[in-house]
Design a protein around this motif. Structure first.
Motif, PDB file in Angstrom:
ATOM      1  N   VAL A 106       0.859  -1.131  -0.040  1.00  0.00           N
ATOM      2  CA  VAL A 106       0.122  -0.021   0.055  1.00  0.00           C
ATOM      3  C   VAL A 106       0.991   1.209   0.089  1.00  0.00           C
ATOM      4  O   VAL A 106       0.388   2.176  -0.785  1.00  0.00           O
ATOM      5  N   ALA A 109       2.421   1.844  -3.462  1.00  0.00           N
ATOM      6  CA  ALA A 109       1.280   2.250  -4.291  1.00  0.00           C
ATOM      7  C   ALA A 109       1.093   3.614  -4.219  1.00  0.00           C
ATOM      8  O   ALA A 109       0.761   4.403  -5.239  1.00  0.00           O
ATOM      9  N   LEU A 122      -1.805  -2.303  -5.520  1.00  0.00           N
ATOM     10  CA  LEU A 122      -3.016  -2.545  -4.526  1.00  0.00           C
ATOM     11  C   LEU A 122      -3.660  -3.888  -4.896  1.00  0.00           C
ATOM     12  O   LEU A 122      -4.400  -4.207  -3.935  1.00  0.00           O
ATOM     13  N   ALA A 156      -7.464   0.915   1.505  1.00  0.00           N
ATOM     14  CA  ALA A 156      -6.710   0.494   0.379  1.00  0.00           C
ATOM     15  C   ALA A 156      -7.653   0.107  -0.884  1.00  0.00           C
ATOM     16  O   ALA A 156      -7.280   0.070  -1.950  1.00  0.00           O
ATOM     17  N   ASP A 159      -8.655   3.182  -2.185  1.00  0.00           N
ATOM     18  CA  ASP A 159      -7.520   3.795  -3.219  1.00  0.00           C
ATOM     19  C   ASP A 159      -7.400   3.023  -4.490  1.00  0.00           C
ATOM     20  O   ASP A 159      -7.117   3.504  -5.497  1.00  0.00           O
ATOM     21  N   ARG A 160      -7.709   1.357  -4.470  1.00  0.00           N
ATOM     22  CA  ARG A 160      -7.464   0.806  -5.543  1.00  0.00           C
ATOM     23  C   ARG A 160      -8.465   1.290  -6.502  1.00  0.00           C
ATOM     24  O   ARG A 160      -8.407   1.457  -7.802  1.00  0.00           O
TER      25      ARG A 160
END
Length: 959
Positions: A106, A109, A122, A156, A159-160
């Protein structure tokens, strides 16, 4: 393949592709704790708390150690659990632990050069999850960690989705977003992702409908409109903004360049003389990578999840001059690599000598300028400015340092909303609402320890100059109390006078104190001035309490004592203490005690001189009366049979002694307040309150003797003798000389002892005080025994007995009977001794006088031993010991243990004799009784040889 530890699901250990059984659930919990803290020390206390919480097993430390030993066998050859620094460390490659690999992916990324690379990282991170973390294990700590990890997983995941949308993969993420939008039905970030994916998939009507549904829910459930960002996206969809068109193929391949943004670098230079603070730096490191539920720093509780809970905010608090800004800057410079998108810094002037605290609008405007926003685009409203600021830093790896903050309201508009940002706040106050509402981790900054303080002086003065005068350096450290600003000022004074020996610099500081740490022309270089800035935000009442605490006797204080000192009602006194604690001028310690750093207290004392003289004296009289009358009540509980010559005068109006329910509470109070009571007597001397000086010596006497605090008793009675000369009561003067003589005798100051005891008996005879004469004869008996004249001692004991019988006071008669019996026994007149000591025991038991009973049993033990009845002697000594221990009378415990060893040795019970003498030896050493300790050391060395003569257990010294 090696070993692999998995905790993102059930806890599993795999070795070379083969599953290895870890053990039962509790042992697996131990492994889980070590895995979460991989390569960091887990103390035994942390391990017990995290595995068992408040349900510790019997011999918890041994149980935990056994589990660790079993884990070592399970992990043998693959992973290592190492004992280190009071705890254990699981030494493991982080890549071998799915949790730490997930976090590493993470982080990578978030700083990846292109979206395609970030998305791949991710997705790899998401693939590590097999279910609920630590599935099947249930402890409060693991539940908190599990909650934190779920938050990391969700962050996460979102975020992905963001990265996937930037890569034009809206069709792929739509099914996932349908489920997320239903699950998180008021989450505006999820809503924005869902609306954008729907719009790009040609379902604009559905996107707009979702916005309307979300808006209705927010208004109904929370009474609020959607945020600015979501409203803006809604309008852009309505306007069919071309910027919302799916990215081109080139961007999907990650080859497009990002729009350049200004990268502010506002951190001031790294402090040149910064030293030490390793523990605080480590705690800031931990806070950077730890969710709030796992937080190692003290923090306030929250009634809900704050909007910025994932932002790491460490509020570094402490008094002026403790090095808060230096610590923040040192930590920031050590971690510049974490903040590739820049650092923002602002001095909020919360405690400035010349300026008012900076308005939030000014600080936000400065940040917007640094972020490259044209002045024409900056809105006028503070809320709009703050929203624009949060938008600009969203998703950026940035550090924001908010230095010298005054209030939480000043800070809130400057807090980013993005979990990629880190915030450090420094200030002198705790900023409670920031802790409660925004999940702030609070780190209180204390003074430097001795090693760190020496290192700072060596850095400023040069290692060779510091090494040339180590004693002077140690004295400077001691005089400055580890206070960083004070050390810096002392170092500056020495550095600007290179020809002056450091011993002279230390001597000047020792003699002049705060005057040396002052500076007329540079306020920031003056410790008193820096501390004065903390007072400006206090009320007049709080400043008065601060000043009075500076002159209050004792090293620390309690709320009841402060109530007496200030005359305030309890609620207002408590509020004032809280305000001083909030301002870092006062430290709350365990068990309800409050203390100031010595230099802060010295400054408080200087401010007390500005108070009216009658206010200062009235406050001191009140607090003296509080301590005197509480000590008097404690003394009556310890020895209710002791003769009370005269009770202290009633306390001044409004002063109420601290309630003490029993003897155990009394002795506990005396132990914690002992230094304060001695300081109170010294303050009473300074104020010429002679009756307070005398009564404090008297009320502390029983405690001093039972605890063998003879040097303290000596100082107290010397002061009391001087005070008694000013009192009209001759009995008080006689008693002071008698008690001083008795203490001198115990300390081996025989000439001073005899002089004072003779003076006491002369005064008693002159005023026809038979009681005083009897008591003094009793004290003279003990004094002559210590000088080796048992016959003369027996004569004084008989005089005391005759006088007590004349007075018809059976409790005192019992003391004298035991005393006569003791000296008769020492002179081998055992029949006389036995009759007198048995009579003493019967009277003490009839009048329920446990101290006297124990002393008589000790004498009877001596008689039994010396008449060959060793078993009877052992029995009587043990009964005496039981009573003395129950009274907390460690002085007599030591003597009776010394005596007990002799019949044990005579019976050939060398182990029991050795045990008794070893305990006696330790007590004698603790009590500073060197001659007795040397004698017992010889007895231990010659165990089995002829027993040497011994002396009695406190005979004749109870009045």
């Amino acid at each position: 393949m090696g070993a692999e530890l998995r905790v993102l699901g059930q806890v599993e250990l795999w070795v070379d592709g083969r599953f290895v059984q870890v053990g039962h659930a509790r042992q697996t919990c131990v492994l889980a704790v070590l895995v979460v803290e991989a390569n960091r020390v887990v103390t035994m206390e942390q391990l017990l708390n995290r595995v068992w919480a408040d349900r510790l097993p019997y011999k918890a430390r041994s149980v935990a150690s056994n589990y660790v030993s079993r884990l070592r066998r399970v992990l043998a050859g693959e992973l290592a659990v190492v004992r280190r620094a009071g705890g254990y460390v699981l030494e493991v490659d982080p890549e071998a632990v799915d949790l730490h690999r997930f976090r590493r992916l993470v982080r990578q990324a978030s700083s990846a050069d292109d979206d395609a690379r970030a998305l791949a990282l991710l997705e790899e991170a998401a693939g590590l999850w097999r279910g609920e973390p630590f599935a099947g294990l249930d402890t409060p700590w693991l539940a908190a960690v599990r909650t934190g990890l779920e938050r990391e997983r969700i962050a996460a995941r979102l975020d992905r989705v963001d990265v996937a949308l930037r890569c034009g993969r809206h069709t792929e993420v739509l099914p996932e977003l349908f489920a997320l939008a239903e699950q998180e039905d008021v989450d505006e970030r999820v809503a924005a992702q869902f609306m954008l994916a729907l719009h790009r998939a040609g379902r604009t009507t559905d996107a707009l409908a979702h916005y309307r549904q979300l808006r209705a829910r927010l208004i109904e459930q929370l009474g609020t409109e959607p945020g600015t960002a979501l409203q803006d996206l809604h309008q852009r969809i309505l306007d069919t903004d071309p910027a919302l068109t799916p990215p081109s193929a080139a961007i999907m391949r990650g080859t497009a360049t990002k729009m350049e943004k200004p990268v502010p670098r506002q951190l001031p230079a790294l402090p040149r003389w910064f030293t030490g603070r390793d523990a605080e730096l480590a705690r800031l490191d931990q806070a950077l990578t730890t969710e709030p539920e796992e937080d190692p720093l003290p923090r306030g509780s929250s009634s809900g999840t704050p909007a910025s809970a994932t932002v790491m905010i460490s509020a570094i608090g402490g008094a002026g001059g403790t090095g808060k800004t230096w610590l923040a800057l040192a930590w920031a410079h050590h971690h510049l690599d974490r903040f590739a998108d820049g650092q923002l810094f602002v001095d909020l002037r919360g405690f400035s000598p010349t300026q008012e605290p900076m308005a939030s609008e000014v600080a936000v405007r400065g940040f917007l300028d640094a972020l490259g926003i044209d002045s024409g685009r900056i809105p006028a409203d503070l809320d709009a400015q703050a929203a624009l600021y949060r938008t600009l830093v969203a998703g950026r790896r940035m550090l924001i340092v908010l230095d010298n903050a005054a209030t939480a309201d000043q800070i809130v508009p400057l807090l980013p909303g993005s979990p990629t940002c880190t915030v450090l706040v420094t200030g002198r106050t705790r900023l409670a609402s920031l802790i409660d509402r925004h999940g702030t981790r609070h780190l209180t900054l204390d003074v430097l320890d001795r090693t760190e303080a020496r290192a700072l002086l060596a850095a400023r003065l040069g290692a060779s100059r510091a090494a040339a005068e180590p004693a002077a350096v140690d004295e400077l450290v001691e005089l400055c109390g580890g206070y960083p600003l004070a050390l810096s000022i002392a170092a500056r004074n020495a550095a600007t006078r290179p020809g002056l020996p450091l011993a002279e610099v230390a001597g000047e500081l020792r003699e002049l104190g705060l005057q040396v740490l002052d500076h007329d022309s540079d306020p920031a270089a003056s410790l008193p001035t820096v501390l004065s800035w903390s007072l400006r935000r206090l009320t007049d009442e709080q400043r008065t309490v601060f000043a009075l605490l500076g002159i209050a006797p004792g090293p620390d204080t309690t709320l009841p004592a402060v109530i007496a000192l200030t005359g305030l009602p309890p609620a207002r006194a408590r509020k004032a203490l809280s305000a001083l604690e909030e301002a870092s001028l006062l430290e709350r310690r365990p068990h309800g005690r409050y203390a100031m750093h010595d230099l802060i207290r010295a400054y408080a004392t200087t401010t007390a001189h500005d108070l009216p003289g009658d206010l200062r004296e009235t406050a001191l009289v009140r607090v003296m009366d509080f301590h005197l009358h509480t000590a008097h009540a404690a003394d009556r509980l310890l020895d209710p049979h002791r003769h009370l010559l005269k009770a202290p005068d009633p306390p001044v109006a409004g002063v109420h002694p601290h309630p003490l329910p029993d003897a155990a509470a009394a002795i506990a109070w005396l132990e914690v307040e002992h230094a304060t009571l001695l300081a109170t007597q010294r303050a009473a001397v300074a104020l010429s309150r002679h009756h307070v000086v005398w009564h404090l010596a008297r009320t502390l006497d029983t405690f001093h003797l039972r605890r063998a605090l003879l040097r303290d008793a000596l100082a107290a009675w010397r002061a009391a003798v001087d005070a008694a000369a000013h009192l009209s009561d001759p009995a008080a003067r006689s008693l002071a000389h008698r008690f001083l003589g008795r203490v001198c005798s115990r300390l081996g100051l025989h000439e001073e002892a005899t002089c004072n005891l003779n003076r006491a008996i002369d005064l008693a005879k002159r005023h026809r005080d038979l009681t005083g004469q009897a008591h003094t004869h009793q004290a003279l008996a003990a004094a002559w025994e210590r000088r080796g004249d048992d016959r003369r001692a027996l004569d004084h004991a008989r005089h005391a007995l005759d006088l007590y019988r004349t007075l018809d006071h059976q409790e005192w008669e019992a003391d004298a009977l035991n005393l006569v019996g003791w000296y008769a026994a020492r002179l081998s007149e055992f029949d006389t001794a036995l009759d007198h000591c048995r009579g003493a025991l019967a009277l003490h038991r009839r009048h329920r006088h446990p101290d006297g009973e124990a002393a008589a049993l000790d004498s009877l033990g001596f008689i039994a031993h010396h008449t060959g009845e060793h078993w009877k002697a052992v029995k009587r000594y043990h009964r005496a010991l039981t009573i003395f221990r129950s009274l907390g009378n460690t002085y007599e415990v030591a003597d009776t243990l010394d005596h007990l060893g002799h019949p044990h040795a005579a019976l050939g019970q060398h182990d029991q004799a050795r045990k008794a003498w070893q305990e006696a030896l330790e007590l004698y050493r603790q009590q500073g009784r060197g001659d007795a300790a040397a004698r017992v050391r010889r007895q231990l060395d010659g165990l089995g040889s002829a027993m040497q003569s011994i002396r009695p257990s406190g005979a004749g010294e109870t009045t």
